[in-house]
Design a protein around this motif. Sequence first.
Motif, PDB file in Angstrom:
ATOM      1  N   ILE A 113       1.034  -1.083  -0.100  1.00  0.00           N
ATOM      2  CA  ILE A 113      -0.004  -0.115  -0.149  1.00  0.00           C
ATOM      3  C   ILE A 113       0.931   1.160   0.005  1.00  0.00           C
ATOM      4  CG2 ILE A 113      -1.854  -0.988   1.206  1.00  0.00           C
ATOM      5  CD1 ILE A 113      -1.095   0.071   3.767  1.00  0.00           C
ATOM      6  N   ASP A 194       1.107  -7.773   3.193  1.00  0.00           N
ATOM      7  CA  ASP A 194      -0.253  -7.976   2.564  1.00  0.00           C
ATOM      8  C   ASP A 194      -1.129  -6.871   2.753  1.00  0.00           C
ATOM      9  OD1 ASP A 194      -3.227  -8.651   3.229  1.00  0.00           O
ATOM     10  OD2 ASP A 194      -2.468 -10.750   2.879  1.00  0.00           O
ATOM     11  N   ALA A 195      -1.613  -6.368   1.494  1.00  0.00           N
ATOM     12  CA  ALA A 195      -2.316  -5.027   1.383  1.00  0.00           C
ATOM     13  C   ALA A 195      -3.515  -4.687   2.247  1.00  0.00           C
ATOM     14  CB  ALA A 195      -2.552  -4.582   0.146  1.00  0.00           C
ATOM     15  N   ASP A 196      -4.346  -6.282   2.145  1.00  0.00           N
ATOM     16  CA  ASP A 196      -5.521  -6.134   3.032  1.00  0.00           C
ATOM     17  C   ASP A 196      -5.318  -6.070   4.629  1.00  0.00           C
ATOM     18  OD1 ASP A 196      -7.155  -6.300   0.821  1.00  0.00           O
ATOM     19  OD2 ASP A 196      -7.054  -8.230   0.735  1.00  0.00           O
ATOM     20  N   GLU A 199      -3.977  -2.286   5.561  1.00  0.00           N
ATOM     21  CA  GLU A 199      -5.135  -1.275   5.396  1.00  0.00           C
ATOM     22  C   GLU A 199      -5.951  -1.669   6.778  1.00  0.00           C
ATOM     23  OE1 GLU A 199      -7.886   0.713   2.370  1.00  0.00           O
ATOM     24  OE2 GLU A 199      -7.791  -1.579   2.426  1.00  0.00           O
ATOM     25  N   LYS A 224      -3.878   0.525  -2.559  1.00  0.00           N
ATOM     26  CA  LYS A 224      -3.306  -0.517  -2.579  1.00  0.00           C
ATOM     27  C   LYS A 224      -2.760  -0.698  -3.968  1.00  0.00           C
ATOM     28  CE  LYS A 224      -6.927  -2.909  -0.052  1.00  0.00           C
ATOM     29  NZ  LYS A 224      -7.990  -3.981   0.081  1.00  0.00           N
ATOM     30  N   GLN A 225      -1.336  -1.481  -3.820  1.00  0.00           N
ATOM     31  CA  GLN A 225      -0.749  -1.631  -5.365  1.00  0.00           C
ATOM     32  C   GLN A 225      -0.466  -2.989  -5.325  1.00  0.00           C
ATOM     33  OE1 GLN A 225       0.612   0.783  -7.322  1.00  0.00           O
ATOM     34  NE2 GLN A 225      -0.664   2.427  -6.313  1.00  0.00           N
ATOM     35  N   GLU A 226      -0.587  -3.705  -6.482  1.00  0.00           N
ATOM     36  CA  GLU A 226      -0.192  -4.884  -6.936  1.00  0.00           C
ATOM     37  C   GLU A 226       1.211  -5.084  -6.854  1.00  0.00           C
ATOM     38  OE1 GLU A 226      -1.909  -6.147 -10.429  1.00  0.00           O
ATOM     39  OE2 GLU A 226      -4.013  -6.143  -9.689  1.00  0.00           O
TER      40      GLU A 226
END
Length: 258
Positions: A113, A194-196, A199, A224-226
């Motif tokens: 993120i 892990d973005a989730d 966040e 969020k960024q892949e």
Amino acid sequence: MEGVKKKKISGVVVIGVLALIIGVVLAIQIDTTQGDEVGGLIPVGQVQSMEAELKAVKKEREDIYQELLVLEERMAEIEAEKISDDAFLQSLSSELERYRMYSGLLDVKGPGIIITVDDPVPTEENPGDGYSVIMLRYDLLLSLVNKLKEAGAEAISINGHRITNTTEISLAGDNVNINGQATAPPYTIAAIGDADTMESAITIRHGIVEVMRTTYFLQVDIVKQEELTITRYTGVINFRYAVPVAEEGGTEGSTTAP
């Protein structure tokens, strides 16, 4: 009596002339000083000399960094040649790379993120006092970084400065220093992990982001960024007091903390 009056008048005239002369001299001196100094404080020549010196130091630092990159690339090529047929050396090289990643000495990429934190937007009700809220409350950046670490962030940077175990975030004059470098808002915090999970950890109710937004009216944006890239730490880590402990027998007279 008349002579006394004349003496008084003469004295007043002399004082007036002296005051006029002193005023003219002061005016000339002030005008000359302001003409030769920036803000009446630092001579123009000195400022130009300092700017030239700073520019030269920055260029030297950039040249050294580019040379370091070339040498590291060459070293990597040599290592690849030497360890290509040796399983033990390959294992050591892999372990070394893992530790370098952990210590922030390698560029890394991965999902994560990007958080942007900026000062409140001035309004009629809250025009502000000219000071940066996030710079005065830089401890909020520290809290945000800690929450990201708790959520499993594997690499973090603020405005391009890699966060390591030795990173300091502190207020120095009118700037917030990160790794000894002056920074200013807006602050862009990049975190790989892990973005989730990250966040959720920072946006939880009564969490750090809510405090930033509702208590200090800061602008906080989360994306969020892949895949994102975080560059390496480019400073020098020096140990002045800590030394490795010998694996066998230890060192004579050494003590172990409880």
